[in-house]
Write an enzyme that holds these catalytic residues in place. Structure first.
Site, short mmCIF file in Angstrom:
data_model
loop_
_atom_site.label_atom_id
_atom_site.label_comp_id
_atom_site.label_asym_id
_atom_site.label_seq_id
_atom_site.Cartn_x
_atom_site.Cartn_y
_atom_site.Cartn_z
CE1 TYR A 130 -3.13 -2.98 0.46
CE2 TYR A 130 -3.37 -2.42 2.77
CZ TYR A 130 -3.69 -3.22 1.70
OH TYR A 130 -4.57 -4.26 1.87
CG HIS B 64 -1.33 -8.55 0.21
ND1 HIS B 64 -0.88 -7.26 0.20
CD2 HIS B 64 -2.68 -8.46 0.08
CE1 HIS B 64 -1.92 -6.43 0.07
NE2 HIS B 64 -3.01 -7.14 0.00
CB SER C 2 -13.87 -4.53 0.11
OG SER C 2 -12.65 -3.97 -0.30
N PRO C 3 -15.91 -4.54 3.28
CG PRO C 3 -16.12 -3.81 5.50
CD PRO C 3 -15.09 -4.05 4.41
CG LEU C 4 -18.32 -0.18 4.21
CD1 LEU C 4 -17.70 1.15 4.61
CD2 LEU C 4 -19.73 -0.29 4.77
N GLY C 5 -18.22 -2.87 0.11
CA GLY C 5 -18.15 -2.97 -1.35
C GLY C 5 -17.34 -1.82 -1.92
NE ARG C 6 -12.49 -3.43 -4.25
CZ ARG C 6 -11.32 -3.68 -3.67
NH1 ARG C 6 -10.68 -2.74 -3.06
NH2 ARG C 6 -10.80 -4.89 -3.70
N GLY C 7 -17.12 1.06 -0.76
CA GLY C 7 -17.90 2.30 -0.62
C GLY C 7 -19.25 2.23 -1.32
CB SER D 283 -21.88 4.18 1.72
OG SER D 283 -21.39 4.81 0.54
P1 ATR Z 1 -11.71 -1.22 1.61
O1 ATR Z 1 -11.68 -2.39 2.53
O2 ATR Z 1 -11.14 -1.57 0.27
O3 ATR Z 1 -11.20 0.04 2.20
P2 ATR Z 1 -14.56 -0.70 2.08
O4 ATR Z 1 -14.25 -0.74 3.52
O5 ATR Z 1 -15.62 -1.58 1.56
O6 ATR Z 1 -13.26 -0.98 1.23
O7 ATR Z 1 -14.92 0.78 1.61
C1 ATR Z 1 -14.05 1.85 1.73
C2 ATR Z 1 -14.66 3.02 1.04
O8 ATR Z 1 -15.90 3.33 1.67
C3 ATR Z 1 -13.83 4.28 1.08
O9 ATR Z 1 -13.91 4.90 -0.19
C4 ATR Z 1 -14.53 5.13 2.14
O10 ATR Z 1 -14.43 6.50 1.81
P3 ATR Z 1 -14.04 7.65 2.89
O11 ATR Z 1 -12.57 7.56 3.06
O12 ATR Z 1 -14.51 8.88 2.20
O13 ATR Z 1 -14.82 7.34 4.13
C5 ATR Z 1 -15.96 4.68 2.05
N1 ATR Z 1 -16.65 4.74 3.34
C6 ATR Z 1 -16.28 4.20 4.52
N2 ATR Z 1 -17.22 4.40 5.45
C7 ATR Z 1 -18.21 5.09 4.87
C8 ATR Z 1 -19.45 5.60 5.34
N3 ATR Z 1 -19.85 5.41 6.59
N4 ATR Z 1 -20.22 6.28 4.44
C9 ATR Z 1 -19.82 6.47 3.17
N5 ATR Z 1 -18.65 6.01 2.66
C10 ATR Z 1 -17.85 5.32 3.52
#
Ligand code: ATR
Length: 327
Positions: free
Chosen positions: A57, A126, A205-210, A213
């Site tokens: 990273y 990794h 990536s539990p948020l599907g990379r954002g 949200s």
């Molecule tokens: P990774 O594991 O790859 O980081 P993720 O956790 O699924 O992926 O999602 C990360 C993304 O979600 C980031 O782009 C983050 O953006 P910010 O840095 O602007 O927060 C976004 N993200 C995290 N939490 C969020 C929330 N509560 N609402 C909106 N976006 C969010």
């Protein structure tokens, strides 16, 4: 706060950690150093312990950031890092995966220096190196445990078969893979292997990379954002996937919470063997994400969320990325 036990160790950790990658690379420009350090310190104050980074990273920059932030409060944090993928330091281009003993020993020494610590809590391979038998890599990683520079070891994006082979050599405390309402391919064989070997699944990536949200309804990706190179974030697939988030938003608004909190509650609800490391660069998002501890999903809500993954369009990585997962 929910605490869970790491693998077969005695170590418990809050189930939600912090994925630190986006502070340095891949999701648009890096966060300015003092703001990033402030966020990392605030995370500790909010009860976060598990911080996830990797050698690749920012080509070391993300580990150096954590070193700066944590060297004077090392006992308050659990640091996970990773080795294996190699990159051209000038261009950043990915040049391969090296799971050899030699690279493992070189990488851990470099990571310890950048992290300004003498021990890494969780050290992952990794990506699995197709040219080095997993037994060889894990033997090299186990040596680090006996030498005291690493406390526990893990694998990232490994197949069920690889996890089982690795666990015969040394306990695998964690398997880190992408896992979310939209990405459930690991349920077929990776999660059963985690359960059988006693490894914790660390869901990245539990948020599907954002995407989960809902923010990409109104927001487009910055130039050079790695997500725009992935099929799931392109063209018609992106539009179809964003439309699916409506179903998550409907559940969130009925419960008075955010879709991101629903996404995290869903991951945590998969069982005691799961921890997760959502990434964020913003305090308000971090605080909101920790609110997911309080959310419980009903059977009906789980059923609605459970049918979304099959409707998601597009792979989660480009062709090269897909070729090195589940390995
Ligand atoms: P990774 O594991 O790859 O980081 P993720 O956790 O699924 O992926 O999602 C990360 C993304 O979600 C980031 O782009 C983050 O953006 P910010 O840095 O602007 O927060 C976004 N993200 C995290 N939490 C969020 C929330 N509560 N609402 C909106 N976006 C969010």
């Amino acid at each position: 706060m929910q605490k869970r036990t790491l693998g077969k160790t005695q170590r418990t950790l809050p189930a939600i950690g912090l994925g630190c990658m986006g502070l340095s690379e891949f999701y648009g420009p890096p966060t300015e150093q003092s703001a990033a350090i402030k966020l990392l310190h605030e995370a500790i104050e909010l009860g976060v312990e598990h911080f996830d980074t990797a050698e690749m990273y920012g080509i070391g920059a993300n580990e150096s950031l954590l070193g700066e932030a944590f060297h004077d409060r090392r006992d308050k944090v659990f640091i996970a890092t990773k080795f294996g993928p190699t990159r051209n330091p000038e261009t950043g281009e990915f040049t391969g995966i090296d799971g050899s003993r030699e690279n493992c020993r070189r990488a851990v020494a470099d990571s310890l220096e950048r992290l300004k610590t003498d021990v890494i809590d969780l050290y992952y391979l990794h990506r699995v190196d197709p040219a080095t038998p997993i037994e060889e890599t894990v033997t090299a990683m186990a040596e680090l445990v006996s030498e005291g520079t690493v406390r526990t070891i893990g694998l990232s994006e490994a197949s069920g078969d690889t996890i089982r082979r690795a666990a015969k050599v040394h306990p695998i405390s964690a398997v880190q893979s992408e896992y979310s309402i939209f990405s459930r391919d690991i349920e077929a064989s990776v999660i059963p292997a985690c359960i059988d070997t006693g490894a914790t699944l660390v869901a990245y990536s539990p948020l599907g990379r954002g995407m989960l949200s809902g923010r990409f309804k109104a927001e487009s990706l910055a130039d050079g954002d790695f997500r725009s190179m992935t099929p799931r974030f392109q063209g018609d697939a992106l539009q179809a996937n964003i439309a699916l988030v409506d179903e998550i938003e409907a559940i969130a608004s009925a419960k008075g919470c955010t879709p991101a909190q629903i996404a995290l509650a869903w991951v945590l609800g998969r069982g005691e063997h799961v921890m997760t490391i959502p990434g964020t660069t913003k305090l308000e998002n971090l605080q909101a994400n920790l609110g997911a501890y309080e959310i419980r999903l009903s059977d009906g809500e789980q059923a609605t969320l459970g049918q979304l993954a099959d409707r998601v369009k597009g792979d989660r990585y480009d062709e090269r990325g897909m070729s090195i997962i589940n390995a």
